[in-house]
Write a protein that holds these residues in place. Structure first.
Motif, PDB file in Angstrom:
ATOM      1  N   LEU A   1      21.555  -0.601  20.619  1.00  0.00           N
ATOM      2  CA  LEU A   1      21.907   0.773  20.236  1.00  0.00           C
ATOM      3  C   LEU A   1      22.667   0.823  18.909  1.00  0.00           C
ATOM      4  N   ALA A   2      23.633  -0.088  18.745  1.00  0.00           N
ATOM      5  CA  ALA A   2      24.421  -0.083  17.504  1.00  0.00           C
ATOM      6  C   ALA A   2      23.517  -0.352  16.309  1.00  0.00           C
ATOM      7  N   ALA A   3      22.572  -1.287  16.457  1.00  0.00           N
ATOM      8  CA  ALA A   3      21.657  -1.606  15.356  1.00  0.00           C
ATOM      9  C   ALA A   3      20.800  -0.392  15.015  1.00  0.00           C
ATOM     10  N   PHE A   4      20.293   0.307  16.046  1.00  0.00           N
ATOM     11  CA  PHE A   4      19.486   1.509  15.785  1.00  0.00           C
ATOM     12  C   PHE A   4      20.296   2.548  15.016  1.00  0.00           C
ATOM     13  N   LEU A   5      21.521   2.769  15.467  1.00  0.00           N
ATOM     14  CA  LEU A   5      22.341   3.811  14.834  1.00  0.00           C
ATOM     15  C   LEU A   5      22.804   3.392  13.441  1.00  0.00           C
ATOM     16  N   ALA A   6      22.724   2.097  13.156  1.00  0.00           N
ATOM     17  CA  ALA A   6      23.045   1.608  11.807  1.00  0.00           C
ATOM     18  C   ALA A   6      21.822   1.668  10.884  1.00  0.00           C
ATOM     19  N   GLY A   7      20.697   2.170  11.393  1.00  0.00           N
ATOM     20  CA  GLY A   7      19.536   2.367  10.532  1.00  0.00           C
ATOM     21  C   GLY A   7      18.426   1.362  10.743  1.00  0.00           C
ATOM     22  N   GLU A   8      18.641   0.376  11.620  1.00  0.00           N
ATOM     23  CA  GLU A   8      17.588  -0.604  11.889  1.00  0.00           C
ATOM     24  C   GLU A   8      16.566  -0.031  12.879  1.00  0.00           C
ATOM     25  N   SER A   9      15.463  -0.752  13.046  1.00  0.00           N
ATOM     26  CA  SER A   9      14.407  -0.330  13.981  1.00  0.00           C
ATOM     27  C   SER A   9      14.202  -1.408  15.036  1.00  0.00           C
ATOM     28  N   PRO A  10      15.142  -1.529  15.982  1.00  0.00           N
ATOM     29  CA  PRO A  10      15.021  -2.574  17.002  1.00  0.00           C
ATOM     30  C   PRO A  10      13.969  -2.205  18.055  1.00  0.00           C
ATOM     31  N   GLY A  11      13.654  -3.160  18.913  1.00  0.00           N
ATOM     32  CA  GLY A  11      12.735  -2.892  20.024  1.00  0.00           C
ATOM     33  C   GLY A  11      11.342  -2.563  19.519  1.00  0.00           C
ATOM     34  N   THR A  12      10.742  -1.546  20.110  1.00  0.00           N
ATOM     35  CA  THR A  12       9.388  -1.120  19.739  1.00  0.00           C
ATOM     36  C   THR A  12       9.452   0.099  18.831  1.00  0.00           C
ATOM     37  N   THR A  13       8.758   0.026  17.700  1.00  0.00           N
ATOM     38  CA  THR A  13       8.628   1.195  16.824  1.00  0.00           C
ATOM     39  C   THR A  13       7.334   1.920  17.184  1.00  0.00           C
ATOM     40  N   ILE A  14       7.444   3.227  17.418  1.00  0.00           N
ATOM     41  CA  ILE A  14       6.271   4.054  17.745  1.00  0.00           C
ATOM     42  C   ILE A  14       6.063   5.023  16.591  1.00  0.00           C
ATOM     43  N   ASP A  15       4.926   4.876  15.922  1.00  0.00           N
ATOM     44  CA  ASP A  15       4.717   5.667  14.711  1.00  0.00           C
ATOM     45  C   ASP A  15       3.227   5.898  14.510  1.00  0.00           C
ATOM     46  N   SER A  16       2.802   7.107  14.794  1.00  0.00           N
ATOM     47  CA  SER A  16       1.380   7.428  14.619  1.00  0.00           C
ATOM     48  C   SER A  16       1.145   8.117  13.285  1.00  0.00           C
ATOM     49  N   THR A  17       2.211   8.325  12.508  1.00  0.00           N
ATOM     50  CA  THR A  17       2.080   9.189  11.330  1.00  0.00           C
ATOM     51  C   THR A  17       1.208   8.564  10.252  1.00  0.00           C
ATOM     52  N   GLY A  18       1.208   7.214  10.170  1.00  0.00           N
ATOM     53  CA  GLY A  18       0.387   6.567   9.154  1.00  0.00           C
ATOM     54  C   GLY A  18      -0.940   6.079   9.690  1.00  0.00           C
ATOM     55  N   ALA A  19      -1.148   6.271  11.000  1.00  0.00           N
ATOM     56  CA  ALA A  19      -2.331   5.688  11.634  1.00  0.00           C
ATOM     57  C   ALA A  19      -3.533   6.611  11.528  1.00  0.00           C
ATOM     58  N   GLU A  20      -4.719   6.017  11.506  1.00  0.00           N
ATOM     59  CA  GLU A  20      -5.955   6.799  11.572  1.00  0.00           C
ATOM     60  C   GLU A  20      -6.069   7.433  12.954  1.00  0.00           C
ATOM     61  N   PRO A  21      -6.542   8.688  13.066  1.00  0.00           N
ATOM     62  CA  PRO A  21      -6.751   9.244  14.402  1.00  0.00           C
ATOM     63  C   PRO A  21      -7.802   8.434  15.177  1.00  0.00           C
ATOM     64  N   ARG A  22      -7.563   8.196  16.421  1.00  0.00           N
ATOM     65  CA  ARG A  22      -8.570   7.476  17.212  1.00  0.00           C
ATOM     66  C   ARG A  22      -8.457   7.852  18.669  1.00  0.00           C
TER      67      ARG A  22
END
Ligand code: IPE
Length: 250
Positions: free
Chosen positions: A229-250
């Motif tokens: 949690l501390a790493a996330f709140l410090a701006g890091e992306s720990p664990g799993t990143t979920i991001d469909s914004t750059g992905a092709e629709p499928r």
């Protein structure tokens, strides 16, 4: 930069003990929030406060109750947990304020959620940290049903234009078939096998429903455990990143 953070109910409560806060876990989470710098909206789940009362009265996100004792028990327990979370944050200098979804949100006869968010946006603009929680909502034709913290996160992320969304639960991320953390998900197909295929109606609790909902957001999100949690709140992306914004629709 606005972050929406969900603290899973099992992160801040002793899940097996009715209405018991996990004081050490809540203190650690509140310390991490106090050290963060982004504008923040917090949503917490029910854990041992909401879920057993909801089970006692047979209430879920789709099955409602008209029993006022049930409403008092479920909403009352969630308000007590919310007060504990708000107090822990305020003790650390975080300008946390309570926002109770039952007072404002509703579902139509199809179960679609409407969450007014004007007060949340105004509170953020005035420098507060709104703290919402899984709760009951008025539900046309059902009485009152559960609204999960995950549903609120999705509504809020869009309403406040969140730049980041974090979901802190007891697992270190979305797990693959071997139990390893998946680094990045851009489409549900990436994890469908591991998460058990189509699970579109699972809005409260299950990882498949969480992933589907987070994929629908305009902002990237992270699913991680309490230790990150501390790493996330410090701006890091720990664990799993979920991001469909750059992905092709499928
Ligand atoms: C549940 O909220 C709220 C109630 C049972 C009233 P969530 O579904 O977000 O709770 P957790 O995070 O799974 O405990």
């Amino acid at each position: 930069m606005t972050t929406v953070l969900k603290l899973g109910g099992s992160v801040v409560t002793e899940k097996a003990e009715p209405e018991t806060v996990d004081e050490d876990a809540l203190a650690a989470a509140a310390d991490a929030v106090a050290a963060g710098t982004d504008d923040l909206v917090v949503v917490h789940g029910g854990g041992s406060f909401g879920h057993h009362h909801a089970a006692d009265y047979g209430v879920s996100t789709t099955q409602g109750t008209h029993d006022v004792a049930g409403v008092a028990a479920i909403h009352g327990a969630m308000k007590r947990l919310n007060a504990a979370v708000v107090d822990a944050l305020q003790e650390r200098g975080v300008p946390a304020v309570p926002v109770h979804p039952f007072s404002a949100a509703s579902r139509d006869a199809d179960g679609a959620l409407t969450l007014p968010t004007g007060q949340v946006r105004t509170l953020l603009g005035e420098g507060f940290v709104p703290v919402l929680h899984g709760d009951l909502v008025a539900h046309e034709g059902e009485g009152a049903t559960v609204v999960s913290g995950d549903e609120l996160v999705v509504e809020l992320a869009t309403a406040v234009g969140a730049t980041r969304v974090g979901v802190c639960s007891t697992v270190p991320g979305v797990l693959d078939e071997d139990g390893d953390v998946v680094d990045r998900i851009e489409a549900f197909a990436d994890v469908a096998a591991a998460l058990g295929g189509s699970d579109a109606t699972d809005v409260s609790g299950g990882m498949a429903g969480k992933v589907r909902a987070l994929l629908a957001l305009d902002s990237p999100s992270s699913v991680f455990g309490p230790e990150a949690l501390a790493a996330f709140l410090a701006g890091e992306s720990p664990g799993t990143t979920i991001d469909s914004t750059g992905a092709e629709p499928r």
